[in-house]
Every structure is written in structure tokens, then in C-alpha cells.
Design a protein around this motif. Structure first.
Motif, PDB file in Angstrom:
ATOM      1  N   VAL A  63      -7.026  -7.968  -5.281  1.00 29.97           N
ATOM      2  CA  VAL A  63      -6.059  -8.127  -4.193  1.00 29.97           C
ATOM      3  C   VAL A  63      -6.448  -9.336  -3.364  1.00 29.97           C
ATOM      4  O   VAL A  63      -7.635  -9.592  -3.133  1.00 29.97           O
ATOM      5  CB  VAL A  63      -5.969  -6.860  -3.316  1.00 29.97           C
ATOM      6  CG1 VAL A  63      -7.280  -6.575  -2.601  1.00 29.97           C
ATOM      7  CG2 VAL A  63      -4.820  -6.974  -2.304  1.00 29.97           C
ATOM      8  N   TYR A  64      -5.457 -10.075  -2.933  1.00 28.03           N
ATOM      9  CA  TYR A  64      -5.665 -11.275  -2.129  1.00 28.03           C
ATOM     10  C   TYR A  64      -4.928 -11.083  -0.809  1.00 28.03           C
ATOM     11  O   TYR A  64      -3.738 -10.750  -0.795  1.00 28.03           O
ATOM     12  CB  TYR A  64      -5.123 -12.492  -2.869  1.00 28.03           C
ATOM     13  CG  TYR A  64      -5.432 -13.822  -2.212  1.00 28.03           C
ATOM     14  CD1 TYR A  64      -6.632 -14.485  -2.462  1.00 28.03           C
ATOM     15  CD2 TYR A  64      -4.525 -14.407  -1.339  1.00 28.03           C
ATOM     16  CE1 TYR A  64      -6.916 -15.688  -1.853  1.00 28.03           C
ATOM     17  CE2 TYR A  64      -4.799 -15.619  -0.728  1.00 28.03           C
ATOM     18  CZ  TYR A  64      -5.999 -16.258  -0.987  1.00 28.03           C
ATOM     19  OH  TYR A  64      -6.277 -17.453  -0.382  1.00 28.03           O
ATOM     20  N   VAL A  65      -5.634 -11.292   0.291  1.00 28.36           N
ATOM     21  CA  VAL A  65      -5.042 -11.131   1.620  1.00 28.36           C
ATOM     22  C   VAL A  65      -4.658 -12.495   2.170  1.00 28.36           C
ATOM     23  O   VAL A  65      -5.511 -13.386   2.291  1.00 28.36           O
ATOM     24  CB  VAL A  65      -6.011 -10.429   2.589  1.00 28.36           C
ATOM     25  CG1 VAL A  65      -5.370 -10.288   3.967  1.00 28.36           C
ATOM     26  CG2 VAL A  65      -6.422  -9.061   2.045  1.00 28.36           C
ATOM     27  N   ILE A  66      -3.391 -12.667   2.483  1.00 31.76           N
ATOM     28  CA  ILE A  66      -2.909 -13.898   3.098  1.00 31.76           C
ATOM     29  C   ILE A  66      -2.930 -13.705   4.615  1.00 31.76           C
ATOM     30  O   ILE A  66      -2.197 -12.869   5.148  1.00 31.76           O
ATOM     31  CB  ILE A  66      -1.482 -14.243   2.635  1.00 31.76           C
ATOM     32  CG1 ILE A  66      -1.454 -14.495   1.132  1.00 31.76           C
ATOM     33  CG2 ILE A  66      -0.955 -15.467   3.388  1.00 31.76           C
ATOM     34  CD1 ILE A  66      -0.051 -14.749   0.576  1.00 31.76           C
ATOM     35  N   GLU A 106      -7.901  -2.688   0.065  1.00 33.71           N
ATOM     36  CA  GLU A 106      -8.955  -3.080  -0.875  1.00 33.71           C
ATOM     37  C   GLU A 106      -9.423  -1.888  -1.706  1.00 33.71           C
ATOM     38  O   GLU A 106      -9.731  -2.036  -2.900  1.00 33.71           O
ATOM     39  CB  GLU A 106     -10.118  -3.700  -0.103  1.00 33.71           C
ATOM     40  CG  GLU A 106      -9.755  -5.041   0.534  1.00 33.71           C
ATOM     41  CD  GLU A 106     -10.824  -5.579   1.464  1.00 33.71           C
ATOM     42  OE1 GLU A 106     -10.836  -6.791   1.720  1.00 33.71           O
ATOM     43  OE2 GLU A 106     -11.660  -4.771   1.955  1.00 33.71           O
ATOM     44  N   ALA A 107      -9.448  -0.698  -1.100  1.00 37.78           N
ATOM     45  CA  ALA A 107      -9.837   0.505  -1.842  1.00 37.78           C
ATOM     46  C   ALA A 107      -8.792   0.825  -2.915  1.00 37.78           C
ATOM     47  O   ALA A 107      -9.145   1.234  -4.035  1.00 37.78           O
ATOM     48  CB  ALA A 107      -9.996   1.681  -0.888  1.00 37.78           C
ATOM     49  N   GLN A 108      -7.523   0.662  -2.590  1.00 38.22           N
ATOM     50  CA  GLN A 108      -6.475   0.860  -3.595  1.00 38.22           C
ATOM     51  C   GLN A 108      -6.663  -0.109  -4.767  1.00 38.22           C
ATOM     52  O   GLN A 108      -6.573   0.286  -5.930  1.00 38.22           O
ATOM     53  CB  GLN A 108      -5.098   0.642  -2.972  1.00 38.22           C
ATOM     54  CG  GLN A 108      -4.645   1.734  -2.014  1.00 38.22           C
ATOM     55  CD  GLN A 108      -3.313   1.393  -1.379  1.00 38.22           C
ATOM     56  OE1 GLN A 108      -3.040   0.241  -1.054  1.00 38.22           O
ATOM     57  NE2 GLN A 108      -2.475   2.401  -1.192  1.00 38.22           N
ATOM     58  N   GLY A 156       0.804  -1.213   0.000  1.00 38.27           N
ATOM     59  CA  GLY A 156       0.000   0.000   0.000  1.00 38.27           C
ATOM     60  C   GLY A 156       0.834   1.259   0.000  1.00 38.27           C
ATOM     61  O   GLY A 156       0.299   2.369  -0.092  1.00 38.27           O
ATOM     62  N   GLY A 157       2.165   1.099   0.107  1.00 38.54           N
ATOM     63  CA  GLY A 157       3.062   2.244   0.173  1.00 38.54           C
ATOM     64  C   GLY A 157       3.739   2.563  -1.142  1.00 38.54           C
ATOM     65  O   GLY A 157       3.488   1.933  -2.169  1.00 38.54           O
ATOM     66  N   LYS A 158       4.638   3.536  -1.093  1.00 38.35           N
ATOM     67  CA  LYS A 158       5.248   4.074  -2.302  1.00 38.35           C
ATOM     68  C   LYS A 158       6.106   3.055  -3.049  1.00 38.35           C
ATOM     69  O   LYS A 158       6.137   3.069  -4.290  1.00 38.35           O
ATOM     70  CB  LYS A 158       6.072   5.322  -1.972  1.00 38.35           C
ATOM     71  CG  LYS A 158       7.209   5.045  -1.006  1.00 38.35           C
ATOM     72  CD  LYS A 158       8.014   6.273  -0.729  1.00 38.35           C
ATOM     73  CE  LYS A 158       9.076   6.034   0.299  1.00 38.35           C
ATOM     74  NZ  LYS A 158       9.538   4.662   0.557  1.00 38.35           N
ATOM     75  N   ASP A 159       6.822   2.168  -2.337  1.00 35.46           N
ATOM     76  CA  ASP A 159       7.714   1.228  -3.024  1.00 35.46           C
ATOM     77  C   ASP A 159       6.929   0.233  -3.881  1.00 35.46           C
ATOM     78  O   ASP A 159       7.255   0.016  -5.051  1.00 35.46           O
ATOM     79  CB  ASP A 159       8.584   0.469  -2.014  1.00 35.46           C
ATOM     80  CG  ASP A 159       9.526   1.385  -1.257  1.00 35.46           C
ATOM     81  OD1 ASP A 159       9.483   2.608  -1.488  1.00 35.46           O
ATOM     82  OD2 ASP A 159      10.299   0.889  -0.424  1.00 35.46           O
ATOM     83  N   SER A 160       5.905  -0.373  -3.301  1.00 39.14           N
ATOM     84  CA  SER A 160       5.123  -1.342  -4.072  1.00 39.14           C
ATOM     85  C   SER A 160       4.365  -0.643  -5.190  1.00 39.14           C
ATOM     86  O   SER A 160       4.188  -1.198  -6.279  1.00 39.14           O
ATOM     87  CB  SER A 160       4.165  -2.130  -3.171  1.00 39.14           C
ATOM     88  OG  SER A 160       3.300  -1.279  -2.453  1.00 39.14           O
ATOM     89  N   VAL A 184      -0.973  -9.026  -3.696  1.00 40.48           N
ATOM     90  CA  VAL A 184      -1.077  -9.864  -2.501  1.00 40.48           C
ATOM     91  C   VAL A 184      -0.494  -9.112  -1.312  1.00 40.48           C
ATOM     92  O   VAL A 184       0.540  -8.441  -1.421  1.00 40.48           O
ATOM     93  CB  VAL A 184      -0.363 -11.220  -2.702  1.00 40.48           C
ATOM     94  CG1 VAL A 184       1.137 -11.042  -2.887  1.00 40.48           C
ATOM     95  CG2 VAL A 184      -0.644 -12.160  -1.545  1.00 40.48           C
ATOM     96  N   THR A 185      -1.211  -9.157  -0.203  1.00 40.73           N
ATOM     97  CA  THR A 185      -0.727  -8.559   1.028  1.00 40.73           C
ATOM     98  C   THR A 185      -0.961  -9.538   2.167  1.00 40.73           C
ATOM     99  O   THR A 185      -1.756 -10.479   2.043  1.00 40.73           O
ATOM    100  CB  THR A 185      -1.423  -7.215   1.311  1.00 40.73           C
ATOM    101  OG1 THR A 185      -0.722  -6.501   2.333  1.00 40.73           O
ATOM    102  CG2 THR A 185      -2.870  -7.421   1.738  1.00 40.73           C
ATOM    103  N   THR A 186      -0.257  -9.343   3.259  1.00 39.10           N
ATOM    104  CA  THR A 186      -0.379 -10.267   4.390  1.00 39.10           C
ATOM    105  C   THR A 186      -0.955  -9.554   5.607  1.00 39.10           C
ATOM    106  O   THR A 186      -0.750  -8.354   5.798  1.00 39.10           O
ATOM    107  CB  THR A 186       0.986 -10.871   4.771  1.00 39.10           C
ATOM    108  OG1 THR A 186       1.933  -9.814   5.023  1.00 39.10           O
ATOM    109  CG2 THR A 186       1.520 -11.754   3.642  1.00 39.10           C
ATOM    110  N   ALA A 187      -1.682 -10.312   6.416  1.00 36.33           N
ATOM    111  CA  ALA A 187      -2.292  -9.761   7.616  1.00 36.33           C
ATOM    112  C   ALA A 187      -2.266 -10.818   8.714  1.00 36.33           C
ATOM    113  O   ALA A 187      -2.455 -12.009   8.444  1.00 36.33           O
ATOM    114  CB  ALA A 187      -3.728  -9.339   7.341  1.00 36.33           C
TER     115      ALA A 187
END
Length: 221
Positions: free
Chosen positions: A64-67, A54-56, A11-15, A33-36
Motif C-alpha cells: 500500500v502506498y499513502v499519498i 497498513e494492517a489490511q 479500507g471499506g467495503k466498496d474498495s 493507494v490511499t490518501t492522507a
């Protein structure tokens, strides 16, 4: 045929900049894909609320898939779910937004190898080039704010600060990586060239934690 990519997304500038570079290079971004942590609505990477990620994704028009994983089984959980995503999206590679930390790259390449995927690092650079990378992000036109600051690295007053030319000048007065590669600060991107609509959010309280201070942000109703 374009290679189909899953991109590790914070969700940040690098990704976000990694996504921009991959699209320019002609890759097809099949999913993010992001992790939580299990049973929590916050991300591992920056501690944002999942609904912001999810809004992004909705604005980017990319699924987007949340692991959901735990600290103890993080790698195993990530690997298991990437195998599933590989089959669902017919993936060829997994991409990461890391810049120059060898340990991070070694982890990602090992994960990719285990899933029989190519590992891509579109932002990989020499450490001294990080200040140029920050300038590139700003010049590209993405909009981001600081949402977490590490104690004794950068000031907490930066929380909510825009990543712009003023920020670019100011961060050079601190003995830190200008891109925050070691976690000196984290960001949330809310608009830019690949976004179809701006993320409408509001900021709330500042939460002091053991090693950092976090700015709580919410989607506007």
C-alpha cells in the motif's frame, strides 16, 4: 500477460469488493493507494488511522502506498504520485470502487487519462442495484463494521455495527443508499476471503464532528 492495477483503497467495503472482483477477473493488483492529509495519521476517505490500512495491506499481501496531500492540491498531488507508481510498478490501469456517482467517475477517468492509464470501475451499476451489491458483499464472506455515520441519515448507534444480513434488512427502512454511496455511512473491513489473517482491533470513543460521528478504532498491541 495480466494487466497490472493500482486500486484506490479506502479500507471499506466498496474498495474491498472492487479488489475481490478484479482478482476474479484475472487482474494483477500491483499495489493499493490511499490518501492522507499532510502531517496527519488519518486517511482522507474515512478518517482511519494509517496503521489500520497498513494492517489490511499486510493481510492481503499487497503493498500500500499513502499519498500525503492537501485539500487544495488533492488532485495534483494524487496525479503526481500515480505517475511515480506507474513507473515503479509498471501499471496498466487504476481502479476505483465507485458505484454510480457520475461526478466521481468523471474525476477518476480524467486522472487516469492524465497518467495514461486505463480507468476501471468493477462495481459500476445502476443506483437501484445498490441493495443487491450490499447483499453480494455480505454473501462473499467479508467482515466489516460501521465506523462513521452521517448526521440525519443513519443513527449513530450503528457505529460498531456489523455489516450482515440484519444490517441489510435494517438499512432498507431508511431513505438512504444501502451502500452508503453518498457518505451516509463508512466501514472498515477486517477479514474475508482474500485476507490471510484477521485484523485484530479494538474500538474506542465516538467522536462527534460537524457532519458525522466517527468511531475511533485502534490496532491491538
Amino acid at each position: 500477460m495480466k494487466k497490472r492495477i493500482v486500486l484506490s483503497w479506502s479500507g471499506g467495503k466498496d474498495s474491498c469488493q472492487a479488489l475481490y472482483e478484479l482478482v476474479k477477473q484475472g487482474y494483477e493488483i500491483a499495489c493499493l493507494v490511499t490518501t492522507a492529509p499532510k502531517e496527519m495519521g488519518l486517511t482522507f476517505a474515512h478518517g482511519e488511522r494509517i496503521e489500520l490500512i497498513e494492517a489490511q495491506a499486510r493481510s492481503l499481501r499487497i503493498p500500500v502506498y499513502v499519498i500525503h496531500c492537501s485539500f487544495d492540491s488533492y488532485t495534483d498531488d494524487f496525479h503526481r504520485e500515480i505517475i511515480k507508481l506507474k513507473e515503479i510498478y509498471q501499471l496498466d490501469a487504476i481502479a476505483f470502487g465507485d458505484l454510480y456517482l457520475d461526478g466521481h467517475r468523471e474525476w477518476g477517468e480524467k486522472l487516469a487519462k492524465g497518467a495514461e492509464l486505463e480507468a476501471l470501475y468493477p462495481l459500476w451499476m445502476r443506483q437501484e442495484n445498490a441493495i443487491c451489491a450490499l447483499s453480494t458483499f455480505i454473501d462473499t464472506g467479508y467482515q466489516a463494521i460501521v465506523i462513521r455515520t452521517m448526521h440525519n441519515q443513519v443513527p449513530d448507534k450503528w457505529l460498531g455495527k456489523r455489516i450482515d444480513k440484519e444490517f441489510w434488512k435494517e438499512i432498507q427502512t431508511y431513505d438512504v443508499c444501502p451502500m452508503g454511496e453518498s457518505g451516509e455511512y463508512h466501514t472498515f473491513v477486517f477479514d474475508g476471503p482474500l485476507f490471510h489473517e484477521k485484523i485484530n482491533f479494538r474500538t474506542s470513543s465516538k467522536i462527534v464532528q460537524d457532519h458525522s460521528t466517527k468511531l475511533d478504532i485502534f490496532l491491538n498491541d
